[in-house]
Design a protein around this motif. Structure first.
Motif, PDB file in Angstrom:
ATOM      1  N   UNK A  87       0.970  -1.063   0.053  1.00 61.74           N
ATOM      2  CA  UNK A  87       0.052   0.203   0.241  1.00 61.74           C
ATOM      3  C   UNK A  87       0.917   1.356  -0.002  1.00 61.74           C
ATOM      4  N   UNK A  88       0.809   1.795  -1.036  1.00 65.18           N
ATOM      5  CA  UNK A  88       1.639   2.983  -1.140  1.00 65.18           C
ATOM      6  C   UNK A  88       0.761   4.462  -0.998  1.00 65.18           C
ATOM      7  N   UNK A  89       1.450   4.968   0.119  1.00 67.37           N
ATOM      8  CA  UNK A  89       0.586   6.036   0.861  1.00 67.37           C
ATOM      9  C   UNK A  89       1.465   7.181   0.231  1.00 67.37           C
ATOM     10  N   UNK A  90       0.491   8.185  -0.026  1.00 65.95           N
ATOM     11  CA  UNK A  90       0.915   9.363  -0.619  1.00 65.95           C
ATOM     12  C   UNK A  90       1.924  10.255   0.156  1.00 65.95           C
ATOM     13  N   UNK A  91       3.271  10.545  -0.639  1.00 70.01           N
ATOM     14  CA  UNK A  91       4.281  11.250   0.245  1.00 70.01           C
ATOM     15  C   UNK A  91       3.902  12.577   0.230  1.00 70.01           C
ATOM     16  N   UNK A  92       2.895  13.177  -0.706  1.00 74.63           N
ATOM     17  CA  UNK A  92       2.531  14.412  -1.014  1.00 74.63           C
ATOM     18  C   UNK A  92       0.917  14.339  -0.842  1.00 74.63           C
ATOM     19  N   UNK A 117     -12.337  39.288  -7.440  1.00 78.67           N
ATOM     20  CA  UNK A 117     -11.095  38.959  -6.766  1.00 78.67           C
ATOM     21  C   UNK A 117     -11.301  37.726  -5.798  1.00 78.67           C
ATOM     22  N   UNK A 118     -10.659  36.682  -5.875  1.00 82.41           N
ATOM     23  CA  UNK A 118     -10.966  35.434  -4.963  1.00 82.41           C
ATOM     24  C   UNK A 118      -9.556  34.899  -4.252  1.00 82.41           C
ATOM     25  N   UNK A 119      -9.535  34.543  -3.320  1.00 86.22           N
ATOM     26  CA  UNK A 119      -8.272  33.829  -2.757  1.00 86.22           C
ATOM     27  C   UNK A 119      -8.424  32.381  -2.637  1.00 86.22           C
ATOM     28  N   UNK A 120      -7.499  31.639  -3.199  1.00 85.11           N
ATOM     29  CA  UNK A 120      -7.732  30.060  -3.005  1.00 85.11           C
ATOM     30  C   UNK A 120      -6.643  29.668  -2.416  1.00 85.11           C
ATOM     31  N   UNK A 121      -6.927  28.996  -1.156  1.00 87.85           N
ATOM     32  CA  UNK A 121      -5.790  28.080  -0.299  1.00 87.85           C
ATOM     33  C   UNK A 121      -5.603  26.865  -0.797  1.00 87.85           C
ATOM     34  N   UNK A 122      -4.245  26.647  -1.181  1.00 83.78           N
ATOM     35  CA  UNK A 122      -3.833  25.405  -1.388  1.00 83.78           C
ATOM     36  C   UNK A 122      -2.921  24.631  -0.425  1.00 83.78           C
ATOM     37  N   UNK A 123      -3.608  23.972   0.433  1.00 86.45           N
ATOM     38  CA  UNK A 123      -2.883  23.311   1.731  1.00 86.45           C
ATOM     39  C   UNK A 123      -2.296  21.987   1.354  1.00 86.45           C
ATOM     40  N   UNK A 124      -1.058  21.581   1.808  1.00 84.31           N
ATOM     41  CA  UNK A 124      -0.522  20.454   1.329  1.00 84.31           C
ATOM     42  C   UNK A 124       0.360  19.970   2.559  1.00 84.31           C
ATOM     43  N   UNK A 125       0.274  18.485   2.663  1.00 89.13           N
ATOM     44  CA  UNK A 125       1.161  17.823   3.701  1.00 89.13           C
ATOM     45  C   UNK A 125       2.176  16.946   2.986  1.00 89.13           C
ATOM     46  N   UNK A 126       3.336  16.477   3.832  1.00 88.44           N
ATOM     47  CA  UNK A 126       4.164  15.721   3.150  1.00 88.44           C
ATOM     48  C   UNK A 126       4.923  14.936   4.157  1.00 88.44           C
ATOM     49  N   UNK A 127       5.759  13.866   3.790  1.00 90.18           N
ATOM     50  CA  UNK A 127       6.254  12.875   4.717  1.00 90.18           C
ATOM     51  C   UNK A 127       7.656  13.076   4.606  1.00 90.18           C
ATOM     52  N   UNK A 128       8.265  13.771   3.879  1.00 89.75           N
ATOM     53  CA  UNK A 128       9.679  13.673   3.431  1.00 89.75           C
ATOM     54  C   UNK A 128      10.287  15.243   4.166  1.00 89.75           C
ATOM     55  N   UNK A 171       6.827  18.555  -5.658  1.00 91.30           N
ATOM     56  CA  UNK A 171       8.369  18.933  -5.152  1.00 91.30           C
ATOM     57  C   UNK A 171       9.289  18.323  -6.445  1.00 91.30           C
ATOM     58  N   UNK A 172       9.935  19.426  -6.677  1.00 91.27           N
ATOM     59  CA  UNK A 172      10.955  19.240  -7.969  1.00 91.27           C
ATOM     60  C   UNK A 172      12.384  19.179  -7.487  1.00 91.27           C
ATOM     61  N   UNK A 173      12.888  19.425  -6.265  1.00 92.32           N
ATOM     62  CA  UNK A 173      14.051  19.492  -6.009  1.00 92.32           C
ATOM     63  C   UNK A 173      14.195  19.448  -4.407  1.00 92.32           C
TER      64      UNK A 173
END
Length: 335
Positions: free
Chosen positions: A138-143, A157-168, A242-244
């Motif tokens: 079972x591969x859990x999402x790292x991001x 005008x609108x503000x959009x919040x992109x929340x993210x979590x990561x395991x690295x 996550x590119x680098x």
């Protein structure tokens, strides 16, 4: 028994020997949270092994009948490490005398499946093989990315919040890319895109017909869209990458429906001032006329009262009054 061909009995005997000469054991479940997982393929055998004995370990994905090979290693007792980059997988193997540890690298959530260890004794003869009962990886999402389902804009005008979590682990050099997509994800209709690390505080983008402003933090990025119209009402998806440094991870959120409300008609401010001034003039004019009229009437009445003669009414001298002496009144008696 006499009716069973000798060749058939020989095949049955060899199969029985083969099944007991080599057996494979796997753990039933394994988890990967950072795109990496190690799978131990344990095996026992009843034959003698030397430094020249060769084994082949093959990792199969999905149903065994599909023969979907992930990676394959051929080794003997002198081999310590193995690497394979094939079939879209990056594998690393470490064999011992009774097992081989296979590490899978750069897995994604799409790689969640059953994985089977197949061990073969290749050299010397006789040939043996056995396939394990399988391990569910079972591969859990790292991001992962989270978005609010709905947002409204009434002034373009609108503000959009992109929340993210990561395991690295991240450092000041870790680079992310945030891309905002409009409409169906498959259309790849990019609204704006930002590349940033921990040292970046503000970002601006004017492309694809949109004006975007971004404010990133360690676990989210706030994207403001400016000058929207009702035609821009649609689903918007946050894609975080996550590119680098490597490994590369990406995840796209479930989307936010941005409803751009129609702007209310705006009245020219100067027209409001002119209309208010005219109304105030007429009110003041009416007030002045009314006050002047009242003063005029009052003065006229005062003049009329002053011109009228005053009346001094005196009672007649012979009037019978209590204030005058009464005349003698004969009552019929003789003097």
């Amino acid at each position: 028994m006499r009716n069973i061909p000798l060749a058939t009995l020989w095949i049955i005997f060899i199969s029985a020997v083969d099944s007991s000469a080599l057996t494979v054991f796997q753990s039933p479940v394994a988890f990967s949270q950072d795109g990496v997982v190690s799978l131990i393929c344990n095996y026992n055998y009843s034959f003698n092994v030397t430094f020249r004995t060769e084994f082949r370990a093959t990792l199969l994905k999905g149903q065994i009948s599909n023969n979907n090979i992930v990676c394959s290693f051929t080794y003997n007792a002198s081999v310590q490490e193995l690497t394979s980059r094939s079939h879209g997988f990056h594998c690393h193997g470490r064999p011992t005398s009774h097992n081989i540890s296979i590490s899978l690298i750069n897995l994604s959530t799409n790689d969640t499946d059953m994985y089977f260890c197949k061990i073969e004794k290749m050299y010397p003869a006789p040939y043996y093989n056995f396939t394990g009962s399988g391990t569910y990886i079972h591969v859990l999402a790292a991001l992962t990315v989270f978005q609010s389902p709905v947002a409204f804009s009434q002034d373009g005008v609108v503000s959009l919040m992109c929340n993210y979590s990561y395991s690295f682990n991240i450092t000041f050099r870790t680079e992310f890319r945030a891309t905002l997509l409009k409409g169906q994800i498959s259309n790849n209709n990019i609204v704006c895109s930002f590349t940033y690390n921990a040292s970046v505080q503000e970002l601006t983008s004017r492309s694809h017909g949109f004006h975007c402003h971004g404010r990133p933090t360690s676990h989210n990025i706030s994207i403001s869209l400016i000058n929207l119209s009702t035609n821009d009402t649609d689903m918007y998806f946050c894609k975080i990458e996550k590119i680098y440094p490597t490994p590369y991870y990406n995840f796209t959120g479930s989307g936010t429906y941005i409803h751009v409300l129609a702007e209310k008609p705006c009245v020219d401010f100067w027209w409001i001032i002119i209309a208010a001034s005219i109304a105030a003039f007429f009110v003041l004019y009416s007030l002045i006329i009314t006050v002047g009229y009242v003063i005029c009437i009052y003065e006229k009445m005062q003049k009329q009262n002053a011109a009228s003669p005053s009346l001094d009414i005196k009672p007649p001298a012979d009037s019978n009054s209590e204030y005058m002496p009464m005349k003698a009144v004969w009552n019929g008696a003789p003097h």
